[in-house]
Structures are given as structure tokens and as C-alpha cells.
Design an enzyme around this catalytic site. Sequence first.
Site, PDB file in Angstrom:
ATOM      1  CD1 TRP A  10      25.561  15.909  12.729  1.00  0.00           C
ATOM      2  CD2 TRP A  10      26.664  17.534  11.638  1.00  0.00           C
ATOM      3  NE1 TRP A  10      25.629  17.004  13.559  1.00  0.00           N
ATOM      4  CE2 TRP A  10      26.308  18.009  12.917  1.00  0.00           C
ATOM      5  CE3 TRP A  10      27.367  18.379  10.783  1.00  0.00           C
ATOM      6  CZ2 TRP A  10      26.625  19.305  13.356  1.00  0.00           C
ATOM      7  CZ3 TRP A  10      27.688  19.660  11.208  1.00  0.00           C
ATOM      8  CH2 TRP A  10      27.314  20.115  12.480  1.00  0.00           C
ATOM      9  CE  LYS A  11      24.140   7.619  10.141  1.00  0.00           C
ATOM     10  NZ  LYS A  11      23.257   6.458  10.055  1.00  0.00           N
ATOM     11  CG  HIS A  95      28.607   4.091  10.878  1.00  0.00           C
ATOM     12  ND1 HIS A  95      27.662   3.633   9.988  1.00  0.00           N
ATOM     13  CD2 HIS A  95      27.936   4.735  11.857  1.00  0.00           C
ATOM     14  CE1 HIS A  95      26.465   4.010  10.404  1.00  0.00           C
ATOM     15  NE2 HIS A  95      26.596   4.674  11.537  1.00  0.00           N
ATOM     16  N   GLY A 173      18.624   4.095  11.151  1.00  0.00           N
ATOM     17  CA  GLY A 173      17.843   4.777  10.115  1.00  0.00           C
ATOM     18  C   GLY A 173      16.522   4.108   9.799  1.00  0.00           C
ATOM     19  N   GLY A 233      22.125   9.628  14.617  1.00  0.00           N
ATOM     20  CA  GLY A 233      22.164   9.933  13.190  1.00  0.00           C
ATOM     21  C   GLY A 233      21.122  10.988  12.859  1.00  0.00           C
ATOM     22  N   GLY A 234      19.985  10.562  12.319  1.00  0.00           N
ATOM     23  CA  GLY A 234      18.943  11.483  11.842  1.00  0.00           C
ATOM     24  C   GLY A 234      18.585  12.601  12.814  1.00  0.00           C
TER      25      GLY A 234
END
Length: 250
Positions: A10-11, A95, A173, A233-234
Amino acid sequence: MRKTLIAGNWKMNGSTEMVENLINGVVEGSKKLLKVSTAVCPPYVYIPMVTAATKGSAVGVGSQNISTQASGAFTGEISTSMVKDFGCQYSIIGHSERRTLYGETNEVVAEKFKVVKEAGLIPIFCIGETLEERESNVTEDVLMKQLDAVFAVNGDNAYADCVIAYEPVWAIGTGKTASPEQAQDAHAFIRQHIAKINADNAAAVQILYGGSMNPGNAENLLAQEDIDGGLIGGASLKTEDFMAICQAGE
Ligand code: 13P
């Protein structure tokens, strides 16, 4: 046979409201999965909320980073025992955002790998090349150095009970995904490199692909022989997209 794992990174995203909706959706959606396992890696402060919601479910939880220290005067750091205390099973380490924005070297990442393993947590160890490195044809050399740094600190059995995420930096990303062939080649290289030291670990280690994976490209990536899942991610911030990626692996 390696099990498919789809993990959400989820960063630095979320609010209590967003996290509550997202994790409840993932717990519900994961009940329908037969073959794929799931995990989510929220920002530290949301870990207690998330592990409370995943309790009794099959959804794993991980941190996005970890301190190499056990406890003490290390302002702003979080230890393995703390994330374990709140029910985490995984910890993402190395990461590319940690490597490039916070100066984590291969050596620092190898130390983090060590404390995560010693705590009985499963490292989700991220490696991958930049665009410049790919264009200079040094991708395999970069991956080898990243893998070998962990061998040097953790010994020949380093890659037992571990997850690796191949994340080409140029695909993170950016909406630019590695083609299934490019990803498969890198994954096969990673597995072969580990096999030179430990064939059993090489055969068992789950190697996830990460970098703009989405419901549209997941199926072709996950169909590759050496791609054992995804680090998302996104697309992991929307329940529907994350669950669609999981379904693509079923
Ligand atoms: P995106 O899926 O947003 O490209 O991020 C991938 C990633 O960095 C997962 O760790």
C-alpha cells in the site's frame, strides 16, 4: 508445486476510513479464492487495524520496512518484535523506493533480511534493475549482486522460507509493465542463480513480479513458469482491482 501469492504494497497511502473499507473487501474477496493466497502491507500505523480485521482469515499481513535494531534509542524505527507483536507474518525489505530515496544499500538490505529471518518473519525481498541498467545490458549483473549480498550475510540457506519480488524499477508506478517474456527471463535467471548454491531453495522460493501489474496484464504474467505471484502497488489500493488480479491467478 509453488503456491501463487498476491501481495499488496500500500506504500504511504490510506486513512482509517479507506483502510477499513479496503481490508474488509480483501478479507471478503479472499474467501472466494481456492488456489491463490493473499497478503497486504499497510503503513505501520494501520497494521493493528489491519491485523484485527484479518484475524481468523487467510489474508497475511506484512510491514513495508523494518529496523535492523532490536530496541532502544533509534528514533522513528520499528523492530521485528513490534510488527510480530501485532500479528505480521511478512516484511518487505529492499524495495527500490527504500534503496533510491533512503539510501539502503545491498549490505543494509542484507542485514534487514537477517533480522527478519531471525524473527521468524518471511522477507519479501525486492530486487530489480533501473532503466539505465537494463539499457546497458547489466540487468543480470545487478540482480546477481543483490542476491549475492543476501547470501554473503545469511549463508547458503538464505532463500529458505522467503519470498522474492522482482520489480524492475522502470516499471514501478509508471504504467509500463515488463512483458511476460522479459519478466519470465529475469525470474528464471534469479531461480537459476539461487540454484547454483541451493537447488532445493531455488525450486521452492516464490518469485513475485512487481511493477504496474493490473487486472489487464496479470493473467499473462502469472501464466509464466517462474512467476509465482505479484507485488502490487497502485492496483492494491482498490479492492476490485486487487481481487481481479487474485482471480487472474486462480
Ligand atoms: P505499482 O504496482 O504501483 O507499479 O508498484 C509496484 C510496487 O512497487 C510494489 O512494491
